[in-house]
Design an enzyme around this catalytic site. Structure first.
Site, PDB file in Angstrom:
ATOM      1  N   THR A 121     -47.461  -0.063 -40.305  1.00  0.00           N
ATOM      2  CA  THR A 121     -46.473  -0.189 -39.228  1.00  0.00           C
ATOM      3  C   THR A 121     -45.189  -0.755 -39.807  1.00  0.00           C
ATOM      4  O   THR A 121     -45.145  -1.906 -40.235  1.00  0.00           O
ATOM      5  CB  THR A 121     -47.037  -1.094 -38.114  1.00  0.00           C
ATOM      6  OG1 THR A 121     -48.226  -0.475 -37.630  1.00  0.00           O
ATOM      7  CG2 THR A 121     -46.047  -1.265 -36.982  1.00  0.00           C
ATOM      8  N   LEU A 153     -55.106   3.466 -33.857  1.00  0.00           N
ATOM      9  CA  LEU A 153     -56.486   3.001 -33.633  1.00  0.00           C
ATOM     10  C   LEU A 153     -56.500   1.561 -33.145  1.00  0.00           C
ATOM     11  O   LEU A 153     -55.607   0.774 -33.445  1.00  0.00           O
ATOM     12  CB  LEU A 153     -57.334   3.159 -34.888  1.00  0.00           C
ATOM     13  CG  LEU A 153     -57.040   2.341 -36.153  1.00  0.00           C
ATOM     14  CD1 LEU A 153     -57.569   0.913 -36.073  1.00  0.00           C
ATOM     15  CD2 LEU A 153     -57.661   3.025 -37.348  1.00  0.00           C
ATOM     16  N   GLU A 155     -58.776  -2.056 -32.959  1.00  0.00           N
ATOM     17  CA  GLU A 155     -59.900  -2.749 -33.569  1.00  0.00           C
ATOM     18  C   GLU A 155     -61.049  -2.742 -32.576  1.00  0.00           C
ATOM     19  O   GLU A 155     -60.843  -2.805 -31.367  1.00  0.00           O
ATOM     20  CB  GLU A 155     -59.511  -4.189 -33.906  1.00  0.00           C
ATOM     21  CG  GLU A 155     -58.558  -4.230 -35.068  1.00  0.00           C
ATOM     22  CD  GLU A 155     -58.315  -5.639 -35.581  1.00  0.00           C
ATOM     23  OE1 GLU A 155     -59.130  -6.535 -35.302  1.00  0.00           O
ATOM     24  OE2 GLU A 155     -57.305  -5.822 -36.262  1.00  0.00           O
ATOM     25  N   LYS A 204     -44.234   4.565 -33.076  1.00  0.00           N
ATOM     26  CA  LYS A 204     -45.271   3.539 -33.264  1.00  0.00           C
ATOM     27  C   LYS A 204     -44.902   2.226 -32.562  1.00  0.00           C
ATOM     28  O   LYS A 204     -45.666   1.682 -31.765  1.00  0.00           O
ATOM     29  CB  LYS A 204     -45.484   3.301 -34.768  1.00  0.00           C
ATOM     30  CG  LYS A 204     -46.364   2.131 -35.109  1.00  0.00           C
ATOM     31  CD  LYS A 204     -47.781   2.304 -34.596  1.00  0.00           C
ATOM     32  CE  LYS A 204     -48.569   1.019 -34.708  1.00  0.00           C
ATOM     33  NZ  LYS A 204     -49.938   1.141 -34.266  1.00  0.00           N
ATOM     34  N   GLY A 257     -53.459 -10.907 -27.947  1.00  0.00           N
ATOM     35  CA  GLY A 257     -53.456 -11.495 -29.285  1.00  0.00           C
ATOM     36  C   GLY A 257     -53.620 -10.366 -30.274  1.00  0.00           C
ATOM     37  O   GLY A 257     -53.280  -9.216 -29.983  1.00  0.00           O
ATOM     38  N   CYS A 260     -51.492  -7.024 -34.120  1.00  0.00           N
ATOM     39  CA  CYS A 260     -50.462  -5.996 -33.890  1.00  0.00           C
ATOM     40  C   CYS A 260     -49.441  -6.371 -32.828  1.00  0.00           C
ATOM     41  O   CYS A 260     -48.257  -6.506 -33.136  1.00  0.00           O
ATOM     42  CB  CYS A 260     -51.134  -4.683 -33.522  1.00  0.00           C
ATOM     43  SG  CYS A 260     -52.304  -4.156 -34.769  1.00  0.00           S
ATOM     44  N   LYS A 320     -60.272 -10.148 -28.995  1.00  0.00           N
ATOM     45  CA  LYS A 320     -60.784  -9.258 -27.947  1.00  0.00           C
ATOM     46  C   LYS A 320     -62.246  -8.978 -28.285  1.00  0.00           C
ATOM     47  O   LYS A 320     -62.702  -9.324 -29.383  1.00  0.00           O
ATOM     48  CB  LYS A 320     -59.952  -7.978 -27.865  1.00  0.00           C
ATOM     49  CG  LYS A 320     -60.064  -7.088 -29.081  1.00  0.00           C
ATOM     50  CD  LYS A 320     -59.335  -5.788 -28.833  1.00  0.00           C
ATOM     51  CE  LYS A 320     -59.669  -4.798 -29.919  1.00  0.00           C
ATOM     52  NZ  LYS A 320     -59.030  -3.520 -29.715  1.00  0.00           N
TER      53      LYS A 320
END
Ligand code: UGA
Length: 440
Positions: A121, A153, A155, A204, A257, A260, A320
């Site tokens: 990124t 994608l 996580e 992005k 959180g 990214c 998460k």
């Protein structure tokens, strides 16, 4: 196709393994020898459902290998993916050091036409920067093209997302390079968009920033709901039925959180500023998000009449569910605030405890949710792991010193919890609907 993947982190490893599984020959490259060793032994260095199995299969079938030698991998390949980290620098702009280093090595190793695909990124303009660095470092005038192919994608579902992306974005200033990458992705049979380099790079950040905006938006609405007796879960549900809005990413709670959103939103705001545009809209996303844990703790403090010496149990620590990643996890800020105010903190998470323990050894780590509940003055749900959905709340209540439940992810039914005798707080759900407003 022969592919090299520079950087075997989340994006690089999953991309490499999936391309190998599609029948390509893939060399994964990482600067960390321990990581390379683990990959070559079939041990995934990250926790990701389905990855171990794919990794083992492709190693055994000889389509995948790992090395620390990027130059070697470049010489052996036609397509080179750059998937290295772009951590935030002090200014909030991404530190492109690892991208630059990879580009320089690629330039030096160039031994024929190659396509260099950037998946890290990176701010708009980085593709051109990579092109310049390769030009500066190549020793012979071999031709090459730079492509931007952002990764979307998530996580916790990285393998599934890589195999089933909503869209594949291929940004290239040369159609020959774009078509080669189209060919690589063709077996997935997913929608593809071919754009120029700058457009793909903006896509992005714009996508991640918009998703983060949705979360902060609904959290701002949650605050209003709390003050007015409205229920944010029903507001979000009703909003989401409007197809122009959609249901996704409208779950109010402790906020976002991960590695990214916090970093990408800040980086995007900085980019906008660099082009003399107003970053206020983007900065406000972070202001709202940063306030979430403080507000949550305020509610617990108000209920308990202070936090000094009180025992607070936390359910979930990862940023998460389905990951052991704790980068920018809300749990870390919640723990920091609780400890600062003299609370005793107990916690349980199915996989993330060792990582949090390295930062906060003073927290009491437990074997399950029931142990966390034992003698707790309040129980706070931080991460909505599936195993917390169907807890035996009668048992939880009998174990607690006081039955106070603070639901940071709006996982539970407020009426059910209140009927069971809990004091229940859900974010933006202060309303007691008296039986009305049930979601069917
Ligand atoms: C995010 C994007 O969803 C991916 O598309 C992107 O590829 C990735 O960043 C990246 O740039 O690498 P990820 O950080 O793995 O993926 O996690 P998400 O599932 O998007 O969740 C981010 C955070 O938002 C979590 O802390 C989650 O709890 C929070 N969240 C999500 C909410 O608070 N409310 C919601 O409604 C949804």
């Amino acid at each position: 196709m022969k592919i090299a993947v520079a950087g075997a982190g989340y994006v690089g490893l999953v991309t490499g393994v999936v391309f190998a599984d599609l029948g390509n020959e893939v060399i994964c490259v990482d600067i960390d020898p321990a990581r390379v060793d683990a990959i070559n032994k079939g041990q995934s260095p990250i926790y990701e459902p389905g990855l171990d199995e794919l990794l083992t299969r492709n190693l055994e079938e000889g389509r995948l290998s790992a090395t620390t030698d990027l130059a070697h991998a470049v010489r052996e390949s036609e397509v080179i993916f750059i998937c290295v980290g772009t951590p935030p620098s002090e200014t909030g702009e991404p530190d492109l050091r690892y991208v630059d280093e990879a580009a320089a090595t690629i330039g030096r190793a160039l031994n024929g036409y190659k396509i260099i695909v950037n998946k890290s990124t990176v701010p708009v303009g980085t593709g051109d920067r990579v092109r310049r660095i390769i030009e500066q470092h190549r020793t012979e005038p071999h031709d090459f093209d730079v492509v931007s192919n952002p990764e979307f994608l998530r996580e916790g579902s990285a393998v599934h997302d890589t195999l089933n992306p909503d869209r594949i974005v291929i940004g290239a200033d040369n159609p020959r390079a774009a078509m080669k990458i189209v060919e690589l992705y063709a077996p997935l049979e997913r929608p593809m968009l071919i754009t120029n380099l700058a457009t793909a790079e903006v896509i992005k950040y714009a996508s991640n920033t918009f998703l983060a905006l949705k979360i902060s938006f609904i959290n701002a609405i949650a605050d209003l709901c709390e003050r007015t007796g409205a229920d944010v879960v029903q507001v979000a549900k009703a909003m989401g039925y409007d197809q122009r809005i959609g249901h996704a990413f409208l779950q109010a709670g402790l906020g976002f959180g991960g590695s990214c959103f916090p970093k990408d939103v800040l980086a995007f705001a900085r980019t906008v500023q660099r082009y003399n545009l107003d970053p206020t809209l983007f900065e406000q996303i972070l202001v709202i998000n940063d306030a979430r844990p403080v507000q949550f703790i305020n509610r617990i403090r108000e209920r308990l009449g202070g936090l000094q010496g009180r025992t607070i149990g936390l359910l979930g620590l990862s940023f998460k569910p389905n990951t052991d990643d704790i980068r920018e996890a809300r749990s870390l800020e919640v723990i920091r605030l609780l400890l600062t105010e003299g609370a005793v903190v107990k916690a349980y998470d199915p996989v993330a405890m060792p990582r949090v323990q390295a930062i906060y050894p003073q927290v009491h780590y437990c074997r399950n949710a029931y142990e966390v509940a034992e003698n707790a003055d309040a129980l706070a749900l931080i991460t909505e792991w599936n195993e917390f959905r169907q807890l035996n709340f009668e048992r939880i209540k009998s174990l607690m010193r006081e039955p106070n439940l603070f639901d940071g992810r709006n996982l539970y039914d407020p009426q059910r919890m209140r009927k069971m005798g809990f004091y229940y707080y859900g974010v933006g759900r202060a309303a007691d609907n008296g039986g009305f407003g049930t979601l069917l």
